[in-house]
Design a protein around this motif. Sequence first.
Motif, PDB file in Angstrom:
ATOM      1  N   ILE A 227      -9.051   5.922  -7.698  1.00 55.98           N
ATOM      2  CA  ILE A 227      -7.690   5.998  -8.225  1.00 55.98           C
ATOM      3  C   ILE A 227      -7.297   4.681  -8.886  1.00 55.98           C
ATOM      4  N   ARG A 228      -7.641   3.561  -8.269  1.00 52.89           N
ATOM      5  CA  ARG A 228      -7.311   2.253  -8.854  1.00 52.89           C
ATOM      6  C   ARG A 228      -7.995   2.073 -10.208  1.00 52.89           C
ATOM      7  N   ALA A 229      -9.240   2.523 -10.312  1.00 55.25           N
ATOM      8  CA  ALA A 229      -9.953   2.401 -11.584  1.00 55.25           C
ATOM      9  C   ALA A 229      -9.369   3.334 -12.644  1.00 55.25           C
ATOM     10  N   ALA A 249      -3.387   3.593  -2.840  1.00 52.33           N
ATOM     11  CA  ALA A 249      -4.277   2.875  -3.752  1.00 52.33           C
ATOM     12  C   ALA A 249      -3.640   1.606  -4.295  1.00 52.33           C
ATOM     13  N   ASN A 250      -2.308   1.546  -4.285  1.00 52.06           N
ATOM     14  CA  ASN A 250      -1.609   0.377  -4.790  1.00 52.06           C
ATOM     15  C   ASN A 250      -1.070  -0.523  -3.686  1.00 52.06           C
ATOM     16  N   GLY A 251      -1.522  -0.292  -2.450  1.00 45.49           N
ATOM     17  CA  GLY A 251      -1.205  -1.207  -1.373  1.00 45.49           C
ATOM     18  C   GLY A 251      -0.089  -0.787  -0.440  1.00 45.49           C
ATOM     19  N   ALA A 290       9.303   0.286   3.216  1.00 42.28           N
ATOM     20  CA  ALA A 290       9.122  -1.162   3.355  1.00 42.28           C
ATOM     21  C   ALA A 290       7.756  -1.632   2.859  1.00 42.28           C
ATOM     22  N   SER A 291       6.786  -0.733   2.819  1.00 43.11           N
ATOM     23  CA  SER A 291       5.429  -1.114   2.409  1.00 43.11           C
ATOM     24  C   SER A 291       5.290  -1.283   0.903  1.00 43.11           C
ATOM     25  N   LEU A 292       6.329  -0.926   0.128  1.00 40.63           N
ATOM     26  CA  LEU A 292       6.255  -1.019  -1.331  1.00 40.63           C
ATOM     27  C   LEU A 292       6.574  -2.407  -1.861  1.00 40.63           C
ATOM     28  N   ALA A 293       7.079  -3.286  -1.003  1.00 35.21           N
ATOM     29  CA  ALA A 293       7.604  -4.567  -1.466  1.00 35.21           C
ATOM     30  C   ALA A 293       6.587  -5.387  -2.257  1.00 35.21           C
ATOM     31  N   GLN A 294       5.344  -5.409  -1.827  1.00 36.10           N
ATOM     32  CA  GLN A 294       4.317  -6.231  -2.479  1.00 36.10           C
ATOM     33  C   GLN A 294       3.402  -5.414  -3.387  1.00 36.10           C
ATOM     34  N   THR A 295       3.871  -4.247  -3.813  1.00 35.58           N
ATOM     35  CA  THR A 295       3.068  -3.381  -4.682  1.00 35.58           C
ATOM     36  C   THR A 295       3.662  -3.354  -6.084  1.00 35.58           C
ATOM     37  N   PRO A 296       2.916  -2.829  -7.071  1.00 39.70           N
ATOM     38  CA  PRO A 296       3.459  -2.683  -8.429  1.00 39.70           C
ATOM     39  C   PRO A 296       4.233  -1.382  -8.627  1.00 39.70           C
ATOM     40  N   LEU A 297       4.660  -0.738  -7.545  1.00 40.31           N
ATOM     41  CA  LEU A 297       5.334   0.552  -7.621  1.00 40.31           C
ATOM     42  C   LEU A 297       6.825   0.410  -7.341  1.00 40.31           C
ATOM     43  N   VAL A 298       7.620   1.266  -7.995  1.00 40.24           N
ATOM     44  CA  VAL A 298       9.058   1.329  -7.739  1.00 40.24           C
ATOM     45  C   VAL A 298       9.431   2.768  -7.400  1.00 40.24           C
TER      46      VAL A 298
END
Length: 354
Positions: A227-229, A249-251, A290-298
Amino acid sequence: MEKYLYLEDGTCWRGTACGAPGAVAGELVFNTSMVGYQEALTDPSYTGQLLTFTFPIIGTYGVLPDRNQSTASGCQAVILHTLEATPGPTGVTLDAFLQARNVPGIVGVDTRALTQRIRAHSPLKALLLDAPLTAAFAPVYARLTAAAKEPVRPLRLAQPGGHPHVVVVDFGAKAGIIAQLEAHGCAVSVVPPTTSLAQITALRPDGILLSNGPGDPAAMPTVLPLIRALQQRYPLVGICLGHQLLALANGARTAPLQFGHRGLNHPVTLLASGQTIMTSQNHGYTVVPASLAQTPLVVTAVEANDHTIEGLAHKTRPVFSVQYHPEAAPGPAEARPFFDQFVQLMEVRVTRHA
């Protein structure tokens, strides 16, 4: 013929058999839909689960043509209060439909009381048996679940030259998703999640769709590098399980819901517009905010009842996802812009590579 539903908490529910004979085991879940029972019964996301309908009368319009979401039924069994024997346009009753697909069921259960128990104690393991249980619950459950067959994810390739060309990574894709892509002018290839990046690239896709499906997303770490690729190369979207896997896949992290969202009456608020739409849902896990804070997702959408995450978008890539099922039509069509947005992203890519 009597049928027996045993729960891991020690309770037993007796009723009358319907559908196919046989003993099955799985997680006990409930669906709040008043209609759409055929679509639910054939939804691959219910694989390994015993499906309880909260609406008291099921089968009132029989079986309809072109409503199946998979070639085989997804759920292990069905639990009903009342089974109506009305034949549909095909002349087939729901009971005959269940028999043909080898799905056992039980009728005469107080499904609303059973739903209250699921809400209070979920997740619940359950057995559906043709005879009273005479052994310990755990070994019988282990034997029956071990005997359940894993569904086959067939490969399907689109005709060469079709654009936009979508490759669907099939974790348990519903037929309605494929139909909506085709209705939006897409050529569609369907590949199993074991397909390699090189194999997908060789298909020359314009976009990738991560499908819905059953199971705990955290138990599928091997697909995350793929998925990341893919998200670095193509417009990519996810639906339901695909949405959760995109988050992982985005953390981000996922967690089980207390009793899941399953039905046609789930309101979702779209944060950009403030619009609330009615959606169809079928999932037992959610992305942890809370797990989205350090990811590139909004976050792009939330469930209006419990405020769980219903939509995500990547900050810099043409990547987004929804937890609900945009191909379904409880609204009836207010979730369909998902496909319009996906097609627009692919058209931009095609134009740039022309």
